[in-house]
Design a protein around this motif. Sequence first.
Motif, short mmCIF file in Angstrom:
data_model
loop_
_atom_site.label_atom_id
_atom_site.label_comp_id
_atom_site.label_asym_id
_atom_site.label_seq_id
_atom_site.Cartn_x
_atom_site.Cartn_y
_atom_site.Cartn_z
N THR A 317 24.57 -12.84 5.26
CA THR A 317 23.45 -11.99 4.86
C THR A 317 22.32 -12.09 5.86
OG1 THR A 317 23.95 -12.19 2.50
CG2 THR A 317 21.71 -11.56 3.09
N LEU A 319 18.53 -11.43 6.03
CA LEU A 319 17.36 -11.17 5.18
C LEU A 319 16.19 -10.87 6.11
CD1 LEU A 319 16.95 -11.10 2.14
CD2 LEU A 319 16.19 -13.47 2.24
N SER A 354 13.82 -8.70 1.52
CA SER A 354 13.55 -9.38 0.25
C SER A 354 12.46 -8.70 -0.56
CB SER A 354 13.17 -10.85 0.50
OG SER A 354 12.00 -10.92 1.30
N MET A 366 22.06 -13.99 -2.99
CA MET A 366 22.22 -15.35 -2.46
C MET A 366 23.48 -16.02 -3.01
SD MET A 366 19.87 -15.96 -0.25
CE MET A 366 20.12 -14.24 0.22
N THR A 369 26.17 -15.33 -0.68
CA THR A 369 25.88 -15.65 0.72
C THR A 369 26.31 -17.06 1.08
OG1 THR A 369 24.01 -14.12 0.71
CG2 THR A 369 24.04 -15.80 2.44
N LEU A 372 23.03 -17.51 5.84
CA LEU A 372 21.79 -16.74 5.75
C LEU A 372 21.16 -16.66 7.13
CD1 LEU A 372 19.65 -15.32 4.01
CD2 LEU A 372 18.60 -17.57 3.61
N SER A 374 17.91 -15.19 9.20
CA SER A 374 16.59 -14.64 8.89
C SER A 374 15.52 -15.22 9.79
CB SER A 374 16.24 -14.95 7.43
OG SER A 374 15.01 -14.37 7.06
N MET A 383 17.09 -19.66 0.12
CA MET A 383 18.31 -20.35 0.54
C MET A 383 18.86 -21.28 -0.54
SD MET A 383 17.19 -23.41 3.15
CE MET A 383 16.12 -22.45 4.22
N MET A 386 21.80 -20.25 -2.78
CA MET A 386 23.19 -20.25 -2.31
C MET A 386 23.89 -21.50 -2.82
SD MET A 386 22.79 -18.92 1.65
CE MET A 386 21.89 -20.35 2.24
N VAL A 392 22.24 -21.88 7.31
CA VAL A 392 21.02 -21.12 7.56
C VAL A 392 20.80 -21.03 9.07
CG1 VAL A 392 18.52 -21.01 7.20
CG2 VAL A 392 19.99 -21.96 5.40
#
Length: 493
Positions: A317, A319, A354, A366, A369, A372, A374, A383, A386, A392
């Motif tokens: 994802t 974001l 978001s 999430m 996901t 992530l 971002s 986060m 998740m 991340v």
Amino acid sequence: MTRLVSETNRVPPISYSPKHHHNNHNHHRTTSLYSPKLSICLLSTCVTLFILFQIQSLQTPPSSWSFIHHFQNPILNTTQTSTTTTIAAKFQQAVTFLPLKDLRYTQTAQQGHTWFMSSTYDTHEQGEVQFQHFPSKASKGRLLCVKGNDTHDGAWNSYALAWPETLPENATHMDGLTFVSYNHYNYDNIWHGLSAMVPFVAWHIKNECSKLPTRWVLYHWGELRTKMGPWLKILMNATFNGYVDIERFDDSGGGDRAVCFEEAVVMRHNEGGMSRERRMEVYDLMRCKARLYCNVRMEESREDGGRGLNLAVIGMTMLMRTGARSFKNESAVIGIFERECHNVEGCRFFVAHSNNLTFCQQVKLMSLTDILVSPHGAQLTNMFLMDRNSSVMEFFPKGWLKLAGVGQYVYHWIASWSGMKHQGAWRDPSGDHCPYGEDDRRCMSIYKSGKIGYNETFFAEWARNVLHEVKMRKMEKASEKGIAATASGCACS
């Protein structure tokens, strides 16, 4: 010594004549009860009876004494009641209010307990949250009272401790459990707000989730705040199984009227002092509660084309942000990660902003996901929603590494605390020009709101490496179900 003679047994003297005197001398002596031995005997008897009477008197007061005591009791009771009332009134008048915001420590506001409620101390066990509890042994049984409805200057708000029997005059007593929060920052930003809420969840877990707050009182540098961000409010609502009532003190009679709480828990150190294990328990519980609140079922969210649950599926994802710290060329960056995701079997690619999603939409996204992607910003707080061990990837504009301070690492921290894997950060080497020199702290005002460029080669290789790692990890655990939070006494599934 007085002779003891019985009046009733006295024998009158016998009459005699002279002529008989000689003949009857031995037979008719004058009769007398006086005898030294008899006197001593009677005296001893009287003394013994007197002593026995006195002993009995000490054990059982005579009836005349009972009357005296009966007469005196109302007087004594009245005097005692009057004295007690006077002492209670003095205690009420002696309650001393101190500033919530201690101006002596203005320059060291974030370096300990000496800024907010500076005369009180925290209860802190190793690895646990730092808190204050009223009433408690630490408070000597006293309640927390505040005069605290000023929203502009915390120095005008004050607090005091008072015993339940001697609350300040005209004080309002508030039933139930009150959570009192002090935050260095604010409650609108989801990261700053969440960091202030985490210790309350930790205390909740420590008490086996048996105590729920009746109300919340929020302070920012001693100033009353009457709201928190919608995202944070819904999360707390989900975590504590009920509506979050934020106190405004509208009915407390103004700033000079005291409000005393039946029970209060005060937090002023955010997550400071908590062990990683305790923090992970907190984030586990909030994750699970949020999914329950939003009716997110992992079996449904992980279905693979109608063939049932497939935990080998990877959700990637992006974001995104708008404005400060957004990508200069958003479509180009999206293209790079989308292409790399499509090159991996089972990878699903999502793009979202978001600020366009409701709380429950963010929770559902999430839950799908695993990776992530971002820019640095509050949206990364999501986060922890998740599954544990998710990844991340973070991006920064130019200049942040040298000038942003420790605040730039908050999402490294939350990743560690919530059981995630922070897979590093990319920092844009190019950006807006600063006329003061790149190492001058004044440049941060320019770099703070800067936008982020991209490096196609670096981004593609970075994405491939993270996708490969996640793929291998998920294949190893494909037979296991997603982690549901279980904290001691606070099971959630």
